[in-house]
Scaffold this motif. Structure first.
Motif, PDB file in Angstrom:
ATOM      1  N   UNK A 163       0.838  -1.208   0.000  1.00  0.00           N
ATOM      2  CA  UNK A 163       0.000   0.000   0.000  1.00  0.00           C
ATOM      3  C   UNK A 163       0.868   1.252   0.000  1.00  0.00           C
ATOM      4  N   UNK A 164       1.876   1.296   0.910  1.00  0.00           N
ATOM      5  CA  UNK A 164       2.700   2.508   0.959  1.00  0.00           C
ATOM      6  C   UNK A 164       3.496   2.695  -0.322  1.00  0.00           C
ATOM      7  N   UNK A 165       3.971   1.588  -0.883  1.00  0.00           N
ATOM      8  CA  UNK A 165       4.712   1.686  -2.145  1.00  0.00           C
ATOM      9  C   UNK A 165       3.824   2.259  -3.244  1.00  0.00           C
ATOM     10  N   UNK A 166       2.565   1.829  -3.258  1.00  0.00           N
ATOM     11  CA  UNK A 166       1.678   2.269  -4.332  1.00  0.00           C
ATOM     12  C   UNK A 166       1.030   3.621  -4.055  1.00  0.00           C
ATOM     13  N   UNK A 167       0.938   4.010  -2.788  1.00  0.00           N
ATOM     14  CA  UNK A 167       0.576   5.405  -2.497  1.00  0.00           C
ATOM     15  C   UNK A 167       1.657   6.317  -3.076  1.00  0.00           C
ATOM     16  N   UNK A 168       2.913   5.905  -2.881  1.00  0.00           N
ATOM     17  CA  UNK A 168       4.028   6.666  -3.453  1.00  0.00           C
ATOM     18  C   UNK A 168       3.968   6.649  -4.969  1.00  0.00           C
ATOM     19  N   UNK A 169       3.607   5.511  -5.505  1.00  0.00           N
ATOM     20  CA  UNK A 169       3.498   5.377  -6.959  1.00  0.00           C
ATOM     21  C   UNK A 169       2.390   6.257  -7.509  1.00  0.00           C
ATOM     22  N   UNK A 170       1.352   6.475  -6.704  1.00  0.00           N
ATOM     23  CA  UNK A 170       0.244   7.346  -7.098  1.00  0.00           C
ATOM     24  C   UNK A 170       0.626   8.816  -6.982  1.00  0.00           C
ATOM     25  N   UNK A 171       1.243   9.189  -5.859  1.00  0.00           N
ATOM     26  CA  UNK A 171       1.525  10.611  -5.587  1.00  0.00           C
ATOM     27  C   UNK A 171       2.787  11.098  -6.300  1.00  0.00           C
ATOM     28  N   UNK A 172       3.824  10.246  -6.380  1.00  0.00           N
ATOM     29  CA  UNK A 172       5.100  10.663  -6.942  1.00  0.00           C
ATOM     30  C   UNK A 172       5.005  11.240  -8.347  1.00  0.00           C
ATOM     31  N   UNK A 276      -0.110  11.316 -14.883  1.00  0.00           N
ATOM     32  CA  UNK A 276      -1.397  10.694 -14.583  1.00  0.00           C
ATOM     33  C   UNK A 276      -1.393   9.209 -14.931  1.00  0.00           C
ATOM     34  N   UNK A 277      -0.695   8.840 -16.000  1.00  0.00           N
ATOM     35  CA  UNK A 277      -0.636   7.428 -16.392  1.00  0.00           C
ATOM     36  C   UNK A 277       0.101   6.599 -15.338  1.00  0.00           C
ATOM     37  N   UNK A 278       1.226   7.130 -14.840  1.00  0.00           N
ATOM     38  CA  UNK A 278       1.942   6.421 -13.779  1.00  0.00           C
ATOM     39  C   UNK A 278       1.100   6.378 -12.498  1.00  0.00           C
ATOM     40  N   UNK A 279       0.415   7.468 -12.215  1.00  0.00           N
ATOM     41  CA  UNK A 279      -0.420   7.501 -11.018  1.00  0.00           C
ATOM     42  C   UNK A 279      -1.603   6.550 -11.135  1.00  0.00           C
ATOM     43  N   UNK A 280      -2.115   6.380 -12.338  1.00  0.00           N
ATOM     44  CA  UNK A 280      -3.231   5.450 -12.542  1.00  0.00           C
ATOM     45  C   UNK A 280      -2.818   4.029 -12.176  1.00  0.00           C
ATOM     46  N   UNK A 281      -1.595   3.648 -12.546  1.00  0.00           N
ATOM     47  CA  UNK A 281      -1.102   2.315 -12.180  1.00  0.00           C
ATOM     48  C   UNK A 281      -0.989   2.213 -10.658  1.00  0.00           C
ATOM     49  N   UNK A 282      -0.471   3.275 -10.024  1.00  0.00           N
ATOM     50  CA  UNK A 282      -0.367   3.274  -8.568  1.00  0.00           C
ATOM     51  C   UNK A 282      -1.719   3.190  -7.892  1.00  0.00           C
ATOM     52  N   UNK A 283      -2.699   3.941  -8.400  1.00  0.00           N
ATOM     53  CA  UNK A 283      -4.052   3.877  -7.845  1.00  0.00           C
ATOM     54  C   UNK A 283      -4.617   2.468  -7.988  1.00  0.00           C
ATOM     55  N   UNK A 284      -4.397   1.859  -9.142  1.00  0.00           N
ATOM     56  CA  UNK A 284      -4.872   0.494  -9.343  1.00  0.00           C
ATOM     57  C   UNK A 284      -4.251  -0.482  -8.362  1.00  0.00           C
ATOM     58  N   UNK A 285      -2.977  -0.271  -8.052  1.00  0.00           N
ATOM     59  CA  UNK A 285      -2.302  -1.159  -7.110  1.00  0.00           C
ATOM     60  C   UNK A 285      -2.871  -1.008  -5.704  1.00  0.00           C
ATOM     61  N   UNK A 286      -3.220   0.224  -5.329  1.00  0.00           N
ATOM     62  CA  UNK A 286      -3.853   0.436  -4.021  1.00  0.00           C
ATOM     63  C   UNK A 286      -5.209  -0.262  -3.987  1.00  0.00           C
ATOM     64  N   UNK A 287      -5.978  -0.113  -5.054  1.00  0.00           N
ATOM     65  CA  UNK A 287      -7.263  -0.812  -5.132  1.00  0.00           C
ATOM     66  C   UNK A 287      -7.058  -2.325  -5.096  1.00  0.00           C
ATOM     67  N   UNK A 288      -5.959  -2.784  -5.714  1.00  0.00           N
ATOM     68  CA  UNK A 288      -5.659  -4.212  -5.705  1.00  0.00           C
ATOM     69  C   UNK A 288      -5.443  -4.742  -4.301  1.00  0.00           C
ATOM     70  N   UNK A 289      -4.873  -3.915  -3.421  1.00  0.00           N
ATOM     71  CA  UNK A 289      -4.680  -4.332  -2.030  1.00  0.00           C
ATOM     72  C   UNK A 289      -6.016  -4.595  -1.357  1.00  0.00           C
TER      73      UNK A 289
END
Length: 462
Positions: A163-172, A276-289
């Motif tokens: 989750x924290x990795x993908x929050x970073x992936x979303x925000x970064x 936004x494209x990179x953040x979309x992947x991060x958001x998806x990963x958070x949803x995946x959790x």
């Protein structure tokens, strides 16, 4: 969440936040989240710097993929050595040294950008040097997590790490887009260098000061590496996870590596769309959790992992056909969820199958398979861009991934969950498919019925 290999009580990932009651893990989690946000900000800025400086260059796709190769290539060279070091040294001290080096390199890239010296090859060089640090950091960073939480809660702790990795992936990437738009790539690089400080403080405060892991006898680096490789290859569960990991990362690599090219050339966007494209992947990963927390406790990893990998391939093929930014972003959210559902259960299975004495080496081999397969995939995809367009590169490699993962889905390895192989009776193609997707036979009621039937058959067999 799943059947576990050590006879541990099941822990519901549906209640992952309970792990935060362990203060050292909470401090470590916050520091890692801040630092990873900086890493993803820098990653997006690096990709954009190379992409914009090579616009119109016929070798643009190759240079962009070379950047990705430089990031992950050190894993190929150093992962096994990093695992041995992790099992030999004081892990807290080693982590602090590595994170300090990464901070210095991040600051150096920021200075180069402010001086106007961040050419594509300079960015690739710094990326390679940082990749060396991350290759050495990977096994020890994962290996300290079991020291922060009880073993029975390890699966939830690993899920929260994702989750924290993908929050970073979303925000970064979103921060990168804002910083690039206002200050330039130098601002994004500076932000990354500053985010190492909270992690260093967290490592000093949270990680217990313990001596190096005990070893029954002194052995050479070569013997330690050989012992780790032997364990992974002779243990059916870790062997299958390693094979699936390297093939998945190799064939899935271009979906992320070619994103800046898709943003600029296919979708006709700029740094904001790329972020936004990179953040979309991060958001998806958070949803995946959270999707992971909804999966029934009886559903085994050896079904989930290949199924999620197959779904990722299918979704990636849809992305290769899209020319609409909004649709592409929605597809990338779904791909991020499948990415998480593929890798998080794989990482948890490896952690539980490893022993305390060889954990660093087992995790280093896992990282070698996953992160080592990715740079080879980036390099191969970059080579293919010389002969076909980026969308066709995706279709070729993700099509191959779909074929491979379908095979893994039908030829499963129960040892991933430390389960014995079952004697399979005759069944139709539809029944086989239904079992592969639903794991129907693992439902508690059905499993009991199958066990009774099997015992009866054994008694009646002459």
């Amino acid at each position: 969440m799943f059947d576990n290999p050590k006879g541990l009580s099941r822990s519901a990932i549906g209640r992952p936040l309970q792990v935060f009651r362990h203060r050292p893990f909470l401090i470590f989690w916050i520091g890692a989240c801040i630092s990873n946000t900086g890493n993803w900000t820098e990653n997006a800025a690096q990709s954009w710097a190379v992409t914009t400086q090579t616009a119109g260059n016929p070798h643009q796709g190759l240079l962009v993929e070379m950047l990705q190769f430089a990031d992950f290539c050190p894993v190929l060279l150093l992962a096994l050595v990093a695992g041995v070091i992790s099992d030999r040294v004081n892990r807290k001290v080693w982590l602090i040294i590595l994170q300090s080096l990464a901070c210095v390199l991040g600051a150096g890239l920021a200075v180069a950008a402010f001086l106007g010296r961040a050419t594509p090859w300079v960015v690739i060089l710094f990326t390679f040097l940082e990749g060396i640090v991350w290759a050495l950091n990977g096994p020890v960073f994962l290996a300290v997590v079991p020291s922060l939480v009880p073993r029975a809660e390890l699966d939830r702790a690993l899920a929260l790490n994702s989750v924290q990795f993908n929050i970073a992936r979303l925000c970064g990437p979103m921060l990168a887009a804002a910083l690039i738009g206002t200050i330039g790539v130098a601002g994004a690089f500076t932000f990354n260098a500053c985010t190492f400080l909270p992690l260093l403080i967290a490592l000093l405060a949270a990680i217990p000061t313990t001596p190096a892991p005990s070893r029954p006898k002194k052995t050479s680096f070569y013997e330690d590496i050989r012992e780790g490789l032997k364990f992974v290859w002779t243990t059916p569960g870790t062997r299958r996870l390693t094979i699936m990991g390297v093939l998945f990362m190799f064939l899935a690599a271009p979906l992320q590596g070619l994103l800046p090219v898709f943003a600029q050339s296919v979708l006709k966007g700029g740094p904001t769309l790329f972020g936004l494209m990179l953040s979309a992947i991060g958001l998806g990963s958070i949803l995946g959790t959270f999707l992971l927390s909804c999966i029934p406790s009886y559903y085994p990893r050896h079904h989930l992992i290949p199924l999620a990998m197959c779904a990722f391939a299918a979704i990636g093929l849809l992305f290769s056909l899209s020319t609409a930014p909004t649709l592409s972003l929605i597809i990338l959210v779904a791909s991020g969820a499948c990415w998480l559902l593929s890798l998080n259960p794989s990482n948890t299975a490896n952690q539980l199958l490893a022993t305390d004495a060889n954990r660093g080496r087992v995790l280093s081999i896992m990282l070698l398979a996953q992160q080592g397969g990715m740079p080879l995939g980036h390099l191969f995809a970059g080579f293919l861009t010389r002969y076909m367009s980026p969308p066709w590169v995706l279709r070729l490699m993700l099509g191959a991934l779909m074929v491979v993962t379908v095979v893994f889905l039908f030829v499963r390895e129960p040892a991933i969950d430390n389960l014995p192989r079952r004697k399979s009776g005759k069944s139709s193609l539809w029944e086989t498919f239904w079992e592969a997707v639903t794991a129907h036979s693992h439902h508690p009621a059905n499993a009991a019925e199958i066990a009774v039937s099997s015992e009866k058959g054994d008694r009646e067999r002459p």
